[in-house]
Motif scaffolding. Structure first.
Motif, PDB file in Angstrom:
ATOM      1  N   LYS A 464     -10.708  12.434   0.977  1.00  0.00           N
ATOM      2  CA  LYS A 464     -11.191  11.066   0.856  1.00  0.00           C
ATOM      3  C   LYS A 464     -12.195  10.985  -0.265  1.00  0.00           C
ATOM      4  O   LYS A 464     -13.124  11.794  -0.355  1.00  0.00           O
ATOM      5  CB  LYS A 464     -11.831  10.615   2.174  1.00  0.00           C
ATOM      6  CG  LYS A 464     -12.204   9.145   2.204  1.00  0.00           C
ATOM      7  CD  LYS A 464     -12.729   8.747   3.562  1.00  0.00           C
ATOM      8  CE  LYS A 464     -13.068   7.256   3.603  1.00  0.00           C
ATOM      9  NZ  LYS A 464     -13.586   6.828   4.928  1.00  0.00           N
ATOM     10  N   LYS A 513     -10.041   4.353  -4.080  1.00  0.00           N
ATOM     11  CA  LYS A 513     -10.115   2.941  -3.776  1.00  0.00           C
ATOM     12  C   LYS A 513     -11.261   2.325  -4.571  1.00  0.00           C
ATOM     13  O   LYS A 513     -12.333   2.910  -4.709  1.00  0.00           O
ATOM     14  CB  LYS A 513     -10.354   2.711  -2.282  1.00  0.00           C
ATOM     15  CG  LYS A 513      -9.147   2.923  -1.404  1.00  0.00           C
ATOM     16  CD  LYS A 513      -8.181   1.743  -1.513  1.00  0.00           C
ATOM     17  CE  LYS A 513      -7.045   1.874  -0.515  1.00  0.00           C
ATOM     18  NZ  LYS A 513      -6.123   0.719  -0.583  1.00  0.00           N
ATOM     19  N   PHE A 515     -13.408  -1.363  -4.974  1.00  0.00           N
ATOM     20  CA  PHE A 515     -13.709  -2.703  -4.438  1.00  0.00           C
ATOM     21  C   PHE A 515     -12.809  -3.054  -3.250  1.00  0.00           C
ATOM     22  O   PHE A 515     -12.408  -4.198  -3.077  1.00  0.00           O
ATOM     23  CB  PHE A 515     -13.579  -3.776  -5.519  1.00  0.00           C
ATOM     24  CG  PHE A 515     -14.406  -3.499  -6.735  1.00  0.00           C
ATOM     25  CD1 PHE A 515     -15.772  -3.295  -6.639  1.00  0.00           C
ATOM     26  CD2 PHE A 515     -13.811  -3.427  -7.991  1.00  0.00           C
ATOM     27  CE1 PHE A 515     -16.534  -3.034  -7.767  1.00  0.00           C
ATOM     28  CE2 PHE A 515     -14.558  -3.171  -9.110  1.00  0.00           C
ATOM     29  CZ  PHE A 515     -15.939  -2.968  -9.009  1.00  0.00           C
ATOM     30  N   LYS A 516     -12.468  -2.065  -2.455  1.00  0.00           N
ATOM     31  CA  LYS A 516     -11.759  -2.212  -1.187  1.00  0.00           C
ATOM     32  C   LYS A 516     -10.297  -2.621  -1.343  1.00  0.00           C
ATOM     33  O   LYS A 516      -9.431  -2.162  -0.600  1.00  0.00           O
ATOM     34  CB  LYS A 516     -12.491  -3.226  -0.295  1.00  0.00           C
ATOM     35  CG  LYS A 516     -11.971  -3.276   1.135  1.00  0.00           C
ATOM     36  CD  LYS A 516     -12.785  -4.270   1.961  1.00  0.00           C
ATOM     37  CE  LYS A 516     -12.270  -4.358   3.383  1.00  0.00           C
ATOM     38  NZ  LYS A 516     -13.083  -5.299   4.208  1.00  0.00           N
ATOM     39  N   TYR A 517      -9.961  -3.482  -2.310  1.00  0.00           N
ATOM     40  CA  TYR A 517      -8.617  -4.031  -2.409  1.00  0.00           C
ATOM     41  C   TYR A 517      -7.792  -3.421  -3.542  1.00  0.00           C
ATOM     42  O   TYR A 517      -6.627  -3.759  -3.697  1.00  0.00           O
ATOM     43  CB  TYR A 517      -8.673  -5.550  -2.606  1.00  0.00           C
ATOM     44  CG  TYR A 517      -9.322  -6.274  -1.448  1.00  0.00           C
ATOM     45  CD1 TYR A 517      -8.668  -6.402  -0.234  1.00  0.00           C
ATOM     46  CD2 TYR A 517     -10.596  -6.806  -1.572  1.00  0.00           C
ATOM     47  CE1 TYR A 517      -9.247  -7.059   0.836  1.00  0.00           C
ATOM     48  CE2 TYR A 517     -11.199  -7.459  -0.502  1.00  0.00           C
ATOM     49  CZ  TYR A 517     -10.528  -7.582   0.693  1.00  0.00           C
ATOM     50  OH  TYR A 517     -11.119  -8.227   1.748  1.00  0.00           O
ATOM     51  N   SER A 519      -6.275  -0.065  -5.658  1.00  0.00           N
ATOM     52  CA  SER A 519      -5.948   1.364  -5.608  1.00  0.00           C
ATOM     53  C   SER A 519      -5.862   1.887  -7.032  1.00  0.00           C
ATOM     54  O   SER A 519      -5.124   1.334  -7.862  1.00  0.00           O
ATOM     55  CB  SER A 519      -4.621   1.595  -4.884  1.00  0.00           C
ATOM     56  OG  SER A 519      -4.689   1.153  -3.557  1.00  0.00           O
ATOM     57  N   THR A 568      -2.993  -3.530  -7.024  1.00  0.00           N
ATOM     58  CA  THR A 568      -3.320  -4.133  -5.740  1.00  0.00           C
ATOM     59  C   THR A 568      -2.094  -4.862  -5.221  1.00  0.00           C
ATOM     60  O   THR A 568      -1.061  -4.947  -5.907  1.00  0.00           O
ATOM     61  CB  THR A 568      -4.505  -5.106  -5.876  1.00  0.00           C
ATOM     62  OG1 THR A 568      -4.905  -5.542  -4.578  1.00  0.00           O
ATOM     63  CG2 THR A 568      -4.108  -6.326  -6.706  1.00  0.00           C
TER      64      THR A 568
END
Length: 913
Positions: A464, A513, A515-517, A519, A568
């Protein structure tokens, strides 16, 4: 005499060696004990309680009871109190006899006979006998079985005599337990694919039968066959052979002139037996009379076989073919076909005389993964003369001449397990253009890779984050490649021009990852390439031109590059309302942005003079023409953009009982992609590359596949057709200039419930399609098999109502459209349609057609008409290619059964090839 009346009685006689007088006393004692009473027994198929049988013991020491089942009467002997004679006669039977009957079993002591009536059964050693009536004479050691009449006076319950694996179904039979001899009237027996019926049969012993008035057939109904072989004297050895006297072939109960002074029919228990394959007769205007597909089949073992076939024409042309199939359970299976033809046209001395040799080799092999899960070996080979399918004089399906490419692949791979696993593969590939005769071959192609390594992952094994996802690989690729033609294939010149090289690569990559959204991924790659041949380029004064000189010896170059991407997924739903037929449409977009950079490797470039003065020079690299390419002398700095889309709809289901809406795929994919060159100068290179748009969808329950694509160029072109650094919209045009477009449509539909398609496995092996759009390929000597499907039906009447019938059919439809506008020609370069359809006109008649039309050339494409008639044990078919260079026809009628496949009439015309 005592009659045992039963509803379903099963009696067992255990006859051990004993005195005949003692046996009579035993039977008499039983009868005296029973008196004149009638014993009733329960039908074991009914769930009712049996009447109790009282245990009684007579003076002979016999007990009239079965402790396990009171419904089965057992008769057995115990020690006699009377002193036995000093001379003991032998027993008249060598084992236990079991019998039962539906109506009654009658024992006649004086006549030494037991009679079983109605659904009688008798079991002795390996003999099983079932009949309407069975009479057993235990003094003469004989048994007789026959039919009985029902209430209408018709004969029913024909005897069924089984000994070991041999089954005989006669009208009546007489059998001796001691001598094993038998007389059988109107016997019927199955021997593999053969059915045999004889008026009188004499069983000499367990392995030899003599038949009188016999008929042999492969028809399903031996009593009313559509054809049979009639003979009067027969020696029959079950499971091995039949030898007959004068034999006459009878069709529809009409004797034919076909007769033989003697005949031999093999009846081996093996799946196949060796034998001669009779040729078919043909004639040709160019090559004269001929015999085709004659040869011999060798059933070498259960694991492999061999078929050798040949053709001969009176003008000297000939063809040889060898076919072999092999298999080993849980290990491998495959087949090999080798074909060679010596073709002579016309006669020597005539102006159209010509002579040439053509050949074709096919090999397929697959390995069962269960046999060795860590290794695999497979082969799919189709190679030979480029013109083989166009010029062959004995190709079952001329549609194969439409194939433009022959390809082959042989591969072996092995996985090495351990803490760090690895995989090794060796592959040989071959690609051959049948139009240009150019052959590209790699022999071998070595690939070796080490499993992915994560150097920064801790003991917990969690991957991770950016650093923990950093991983590296090692890949090795080695190739030995050839580019040659038919005429030089496997000759010294082919190997002299071989390209040999080896490439090492170590990619380092990670993903993360953002900004969360979003890849993201990033990678760097290092490559090192080894060559054994390089070039030295210079001006040759003697030849007055620039020439390349091959330098033998080891040389290498090293490169590296960097790339990254960010993407994304965006979801959008358009709702129309729950009461609407279309409730909503869902749109899924997956945009991605990529960047790649490769520096310039100018150090591997040299200059050379291009004229005699030496004032004009140019650059080159000694690694040009290498199998893994050459290093670039300019840096690459590009940004790429990709967008993929899918569209899905929710609609109201036609079935009102379903609550959930039905999902329908509108577009499986709609993709757009382009690149922007950051180093473009606008003169030698332009910044934007053409936009490529492609998509596809499926309609009508996924039976129709539609694929389309187009290329859109943002730049204009000059009068010579060269792209210029001016946007098309600024040159008086639209935003994009369509340079090309294409669309293909494939549709398959069938009326059959199982939706089974007509597979064309041989056509696919020849390099063509796996359907019958261009006709269905067959192997030359297997014309007895159906050309429509592999499953044999019984030809049952499918008519369900008056003037209404269910006729199975299937159709394959293909359409192709191509548009070209690269130099403002704006025209349709390709526009064609192909259709293949098959239908059962009646339960016995099948018909099919393959045809098409080219709207650009304004002509009908390859066309084939095919008809087939199911004649129960026989098959008749007719194929016709009415026009074109492959125009020809063929007619076949013959017996379906493989054991009599040589009984046929096979007539073919020759094409204009």
């Amino acid at each position: 005499m005592t009659r045992l009346k039963t509803s379903h009685i099963f009696t067992k006689i255990a006859l051990k060696p004993l005195n005949t007088n003692l046996f009579n006393i035993v039977l008499l004692s039983i009868f005296l004990t029973m008196g004149s009473c009638e014993l009733y027994s329960q039908d074991i198929s009914k769930k009712t309680t049996a009447l109790p049988v009282k245990k009684q013991k007579d003076s002979s020491g016999l007990t009239a009871k079965n402790s396990q089942n009171p419904n089965i009467a057992i008769i057995k002997s115990e020690t006699d109190t009377i002193k036995k004679d000093s001379i003991q006669p032998k027993a008249f039977l060598d084992g236990t006899v079991q019998y039962k009957s539906e109506n009654y079993a009658k024992i006649e002591q004086k006549k030494k006979r037991i009679t079983l009536y109605d659904k009688a059964e008798l079991y002795y050693q390996d003999i099983e006998l079932k009949a309407g009536i069975i009479v057993m004479n235990y003094e003469k050691n004989e048994v007789y079985a026959g039919r009985i009449k029902d209430s209408t006076g018709a004969y029913t319950q024909f005897p069924n005599f089984k000994q070991g694996e041999n089954v005989i179904e006669p009208d009546s039979i007489r059998f001796n337990f001691k001598t094993k001899k038998a007389l059988i009237w109107n016997s019927r027996t199955d021997q593999n694919e053969f059915k045999v019926k004889a008026s009188i049969t004499k069983k000499e012993n367990d392995s030899v039968y003599f038949l009188k008035g016999a008929r042999f057939t492969t028809s399903k109904d031996v009593d009313n066959p559509e054809y049979y072989f009639q003979t009067n004297k027969v020696k029959f050895i079950p499971g091995k052979k039949v030898v007959t006297g004068i034999t006459n072939m009878v069709i529809a109960n009409v004797p034919t002139p076909i007769a033989l002074p003697f005949a031999f029919f093999p009846m081996s228990k093996e799946t196949s037996v060796s034998g001669i394959l009779l040729p078919s007769y043909n004639d040709s205007n160019n090559r004269g009379f001929s015999l085709q597909n004659g040869g011999y089949y060798f059933a070498l073992s259960d694991n492999y076989d061999l078929t050798l076939l040949g053709d001969y024409y009176t003008n000297g042309s000939y063809a040889l073919r060898g076919e072999s199939s092999y298999a080993k359970r849980y290990s491998y299976r495959g087949n090999i076909n080798v074909r060679f033809e010596n073709l002579i046209n016309s006669e020597r001395g005539y102006p159209d005389y010509s002579k040439q040799n053509i050949y074709n080799i096919q090999w397929s092999h697959s390995k069962d993964s269960k046999g060795s899960p860590n290794s695999s070996f497979s082969a799919s080979v189709n190679m030979g003369s480029s013109k083989y399918y166009k010029q062959s004089i004995n190709q079952a399906n001329v549609g194969s001449n439409l194939n433009n490419t022959l390809s082959s692949s042989i591969s072996y791979s092995k996985t090495f397990l351990g803490n760090i696993g690895s995989r090794l593969s060796l592959t040989a590939t071959h690609s051959q253009n049948t139009q240009t005769s150019e052959i590209n071959m790699t022999l071998p192609d070595l690939q070796y890779s080490v499993d992915r390594i994560y150097p920064f992952v801790g003991k917990d094994g969690v991957k991770k984050g950016f650093f923990k996802n950093i991983n590296l690989l090692y890949n090795l690729s080695g190739k030995n490649s050839f580019v040659t033609t038919d005429s030089l294939f496997f000759k010294p010149a082919m190997f002299n021009d071989a390209k040999i090289g080896m490439q090492h690569s170590i990619p380092l990559s990670t993903n993360f990852k953002l900004f969360k959204y979003f890849s993201g991924s990033a990678s760097a790659n290092y490559e090192e390439v080894w060559y054994l041949k390089t070039i030295q380029r210079g001006y040759n004064a003697d030849q007055s031109k620039v020439v390349d000189q091959t330098i033998n010896g080891f040389d290498a170059y090293r490169t590296y590059n960097f790339s990254s991407s960010l993407g994304t997924t965006i979801y959008g739903t358009f709702n129309f309302g729950e009461n609407k037929k279309i409730k909503s449409i869902r749109h899924v977009m997956r945009p991605s942005l990529s960047y790649g950079y490769t520096p310039s490797f100018e150090k591997y470039y040299d200059t050379y003079a291009i004229d005699a003065s030496g004032t004009m020079t140019d650059e080159y690299t000694r690694f040009e023409g290498g199998i893994f390419g050459a290093p670039g002398n300019t840096n690459s700095n590009r940004i790429g953009f990709d967008l993929s889309n899918t569209f899905e709809a929710k609609v109201t289901d036609k079935d009102s009982t379903k609550v959930e809406a039905k999902k329908i795929m509108l577009l499986n994919n709609l993709n757009l992609s382009t690149n922007y060159d950051l180093n473009a100068d606008g003169v030698t290179s332009l910044a934007w590359e053409p936009v490529r748009v492609s998509g596809g969808t499926q309609l009508f329950d996924d039976k129709m596949n539609i694929n389309f694509g187009t290329t859109l160029d943002p730049y204009a072109i000059d009068n010579s057709g060269k792209r210029i650094n001016v946007f098309n919209i600024n040159n008086g045009g639209s935003l994009f200039r369509m340079t090309s477009a294409n669309m293909t449509l494939n549709y398959s539909i069938t009326s059959k419930k199982d939706d089974k398609k007509n597979k064309n496995e041989q056509g696919q092996r020849n390099g063509g399609r796996d359907d019958d759009l261009f006709g269905k390929s067959t192997i030359d000597h297997t014309r007895a098999k159906s050309q429509f499907d592999e499953d044999e039906d019984d030809g049952e009447d499918k008519i369900t109502e008056f003037f209404r019938s269910v006729l199975p059919w299937d159709m394959t439809f293909a359409y192709s459209l191509t548009y070209g506008n690269n130099n403002r020609e704006s025209k349709i370069t390709g526009n064609s349609i192909m259709i293949s359809a098959n239908a059962d006109l009646t339960p016995k008649w099948k018909a099919g057609v393959s045809t098409g039309y080219d709207f650009v050339q304004n002509g009908v494409t390859y066309t084939q008409l095919r008809f087939e008639r199911d004649l129960l044990s026989w098959r008749m078919d007719f194929n016709w290619q009415p026009f074109g260079q492959q125009a020809n026809w063929s007619f076949f009628i013959g017996i379906k059964s493989g054991v009599l496949s040589d009984i046929k009439y096979d007539k073919r015309s020759t094409s204009n090839r």
